[in-house]
Design an enzyme around this catalytic site. Sequence first.
Site, PDB file in Angstrom:
ATOM      1  N   HIS A 116      92.181  40.325 -63.300  1.00 51.45           N
ATOM      2  CA  HIS A 116      91.788  39.514 -62.136  1.00 51.45           C
ATOM      3  C   HIS A 116      92.036  38.054 -62.491  1.00 51.45           C
ATOM      4  O   HIS A 116      91.260  37.443 -63.222  1.00 51.45           O
ATOM      5  CB  HIS A 116      90.307  39.750 -61.826  1.00 51.45           C
ATOM      6  CG  HIS A 116      89.875  39.168 -60.524  1.00 51.45           C
ATOM      7  ND1 HIS A 116      89.645  37.823 -60.357  1.00 51.45           N
ATOM      8  CD2 HIS A 116      89.651  39.754 -59.333  1.00 51.45           C
ATOM      9  CE1 HIS A 116      89.271  37.600 -59.107  1.00 51.45           C
ATOM     10  NE2 HIS A 116      89.272  38.755 -58.459  1.00 51.45           N
ATOM     11  N   HIS A 163      96.416  38.092 -56.632  1.00 49.62           N
ATOM     12  CA  HIS A 163      95.580  37.551 -57.711  1.00 49.62           C
ATOM     13  C   HIS A 163      95.073  38.609 -58.677  1.00 49.62           C
ATOM     14  O   HIS A 163      94.474  38.271 -59.703  1.00 49.62           O
ATOM     15  CB  HIS A 163      94.382  36.805 -57.112  1.00 49.62           C
ATOM     16  CG  HIS A 163      93.336  37.726 -56.574  1.00 49.62           C
ATOM     17  ND1 HIS A 163      93.498  38.420 -55.393  1.00 49.62           N
ATOM     18  CD2 HIS A 163      92.144  38.084 -57.071  1.00 49.62           C
ATOM     19  CE1 HIS A 163      92.431  39.161 -55.182  1.00 49.62           C
ATOM     20  NE2 HIS A 163      91.591  38.983 -56.188  1.00 49.62           N
TER      21      HIS A 163
END
Length: 160
Positions: free
Chosen positions: A81, A66
């Site tokens: 992110h 992620h």
Amino acid sequence: MLSGLFKKRKLEIFAPVNGEIIPLDQVPDPVFSQKMMGEGVAVIPTDGTFHSPVEGTVVLISDSKHAIGLRTSDGTEILIHIGLETVTLQGKGFKVLVETGDNVSLAQPLIEVDLDYIREHATSIVTPIIITNSSEKTIQCTHTKDGIAGETLVMTVSNK
């Protein structure tokens, strides 16, 4: 005559994904909105291909896919992110296209994401783009609203 040689060089950081650019203080997570990880901006993505916002080296790919970290030649460290609370997805919905140590060029695809899956299973698709060593840098965020991956300037960074 020589003064031009000593001007601070500015690193340009471009949108890593198509979408709406928002200030970091609007991210619904205090770790990002209170800039605990560093200065930056965020994007509400409209598609699932995330690109390199700079020329640099991949220095981090989270185990859960992620988040990706890049370092530029001037030492700027950038964290992308993807979404909020996406670590809990354990990599589901993410396809990483690069490896740690790879040199990447501006706009090179890094990660493909199933945005529908992320919307359904994570807190948010909002994607912070953070300068993790911002205490060493001077950062100017642009006030652009619509971002195009690899084309829209979102930040400039220079050494203090």
